[in-house]
Design a protein around this motif. Sequence first.
Motif, short mmCIF file in Angstrom:
data_model
loop_
_atom_site.label_atom_id
_atom_site.label_comp_id
_atom_site.label_asym_id
_atom_site.label_seq_id
_atom_site.Cartn_x
_atom_site.Cartn_y
_atom_site.Cartn_z
N ARG A 17 0.97 -1.10 -0.08
CA ARG A 17 0.29 0.16 -0.11
C ARG A 17 0.44 1.11 0.17
O ARG A 17 1.51 1.48 0.82
CB ARG A 17 -0.69 -0.28 1.20
CG ARG A 17 -1.75 0.93 1.07
CD ARG A 17 -2.29 0.78 2.14
NE ARG A 17 -3.38 -0.58 2.82
CZ ARG A 17 -4.39 -0.38 2.31
NH1 ARG A 17 -5.30 0.50 1.62
NH2 ARG A 17 -5.74 -1.52 2.33
N LYS A 18 0.84 2.02 -0.76
CA LYS A 18 1.76 3.25 -0.87
C LYS A 18 1.36 4.79 -0.06
O LYS A 18 0.28 4.81 0.38
CB LYS A 18 1.63 3.62 -2.82
CG LYS A 18 1.93 2.78 -3.42
CD LYS A 18 1.99 2.88 -5.36
CE LYS A 18 2.19 2.36 -6.02
NZ LYS A 18 1.71 1.28 -6.29
N MET A 297 7.81 10.02 -7.77
CA MET A 297 7.18 10.48 -6.51
C MET A 297 7.31 8.34 -5.53
O MET A 297 7.97 8.94 -4.90
CB MET A 297 5.64 10.16 -6.80
CG MET A 297 5.91 11.07 -7.63
SD MET A 297 3.73 11.44 -7.78
CE MET A 297 3.55 13.00 -8.53
N MET A 298 7.10 7.54 -6.06
CA MET A 298 8.09 6.13 -5.70
C MET A 298 9.35 6.34 -4.92
O MET A 298 10.17 5.99 -4.32
CB MET A 298 7.55 5.01 -6.57
CG MET A 298 8.51 3.85 -5.74
SD MET A 298 7.23 3.52 -4.39
CE MET A 298 5.56 3.46 -5.04
N LYS A 302 10.88 6.34 -1.25
CA LYS A 302 11.42 5.43 -1.29
C LYS A 302 13.06 5.85 -1.34
O LYS A 302 13.84 4.69 -0.85
CB LYS A 302 11.42 3.95 -1.79
CG LYS A 302 9.60 3.50 -2.70
CD LYS A 302 9.74 3.50 -0.98
CE LYS A 302 7.83 2.34 -0.43
NZ LYS A 302 7.48 2.09 0.44
N THR A 303 13.14 7.10 -1.19
CA THR A 303 14.48 7.27 -0.93
C THR A 303 15.77 6.00 0.00
O THR A 303 16.57 5.79 -0.30
CB THR A 303 15.18 8.72 -1.02
OG1 THR A 303 14.24 9.25 -1.88
CG2 THR A 303 16.60 9.12 -1.29
N ALA A 304 15.67 6.18 1.16
CA ALA A 304 15.65 5.79 2.48
C ALA A 304 16.07 4.81 2.46
O ALA A 304 17.13 4.04 2.56
CB ALA A 304 15.32 6.35 3.67
N ASP A 305 15.41 3.58 1.95
CA ASP A 305 15.17 1.89 1.27
C ASP A 305 16.58 1.82 0.32
O ASP A 305 17.01 0.62 0.81
CB ASP A 305 13.88 2.22 0.57
CG ASP A 305 12.29 1.84 2.18
OD1 ASP A 305 13.03 2.58 2.85
OD2 ASP A 305 11.41 1.99 1.63
#
Length: 410
Positions: A17-18, A297-298, A302-305
Amino acid sequence: MNPALSCFIGYRYWRARKSNAFASFITFFAVSGIFLGVAALIIVSSVMNGLEGQLKQRILGAVPQLTIHSEQAIAHWQQLAATLKTLPGVRGAAPSIATQAMVQSSDNISAVQLYGILPDADRQLSPVADHTFPEAYNALQSGSYKVLLGGELARRLNVSSGDKVRLLSGDGVVYSPLGPVPSQRTFEVAGVFEMGSQVDANVAYLHYADARRLMRKAPDAIQELRLFLDDPFAAPQLTPKVAQLLASEGLKVTVSDWRDNYGHLFAAVKMEKNMMSLMLSLIIAVAAFNIVSALVMMVVDKTADVAVLKTQGLGRADIMLVFVSQGSLNALLGLALGLLMGIVATEHINPLLSGVGINILGAGQLLPVIINPQQLLMIAIGTVIITLLATLYPALRAAAVQPANVLRYE
């Protein structure tokens, strides 16, 4: 590089779920755009294929598809026809002669393309015999001076079976003290044929010997053969083969095909089909841009991931594959739904249109539909290529993330 791990992470991102509702909204519209674009492209392409096939049957079935003309009489045309039939794509051959003429009734006069045929030889090859009464077709006998008119031409002249018309041919013109006089003769209308195309308004058939007499030529001499093809569109490829075969038989002939008279019509249909496909393909291209927006956008979300994954050993190619696989899943979902909806809607397009009260071709006429598997494959491949290209920029941005900068304050 571990492609399986990257694809699995991309799949988990796709299923999760985004947290960014706007990104989810953009993704939904991207999938919907691909779905609608693929479905519309299949439906329109199939209908255009059907219309083209119907024109090919109704027009090219009634006119010479490939014609052989010899300056000298062909002594044994049956043997030559049997030889030509051995060529792949050739259904058969029969004597034929064509001339432009005027047909005159008591009410009107009109230009017409006359074809002299041998009914016995043409019956098994030409579809015209299936679009008129058998007795009308059989009435075309040598010396009977009967003519078979297209339905629209007969209505324009206001004639029916048994009426008299006068045929005037410029090929048999003679010169008198009063000037050139065309060859002319009174013919009886044997019947009419209805092909459902423009040939009904400007084509007529009569016996080969009667046509030769009208043109003031020897009635028994055979100088032209009309070839019937499995696919009339293969005529350009067959023309050099036919010419080469006849040259090996020692015959000097000229070979022409249907493009001389009807090439412009089918070229226009092909251009229209290509332009419609191009316009509908833009829907898929716009949906691909939506995939770019959603993936960017994703990547931001999710930059930290991504930074953590890099510290765990994933390289640039692995990170790129994560987001390429995620975007591709969206594209494949839209493509699968579009293919399913497009094929189902195409197969049931006439009942669907009838259910909502829409008659595109007029009352009682159904849309012709031809689903081309090769075309479906090209649509699928083109969609996958466009969407894969759309995922490259977000994937490159994700691969450029520097873990030290991202995790500095974590």
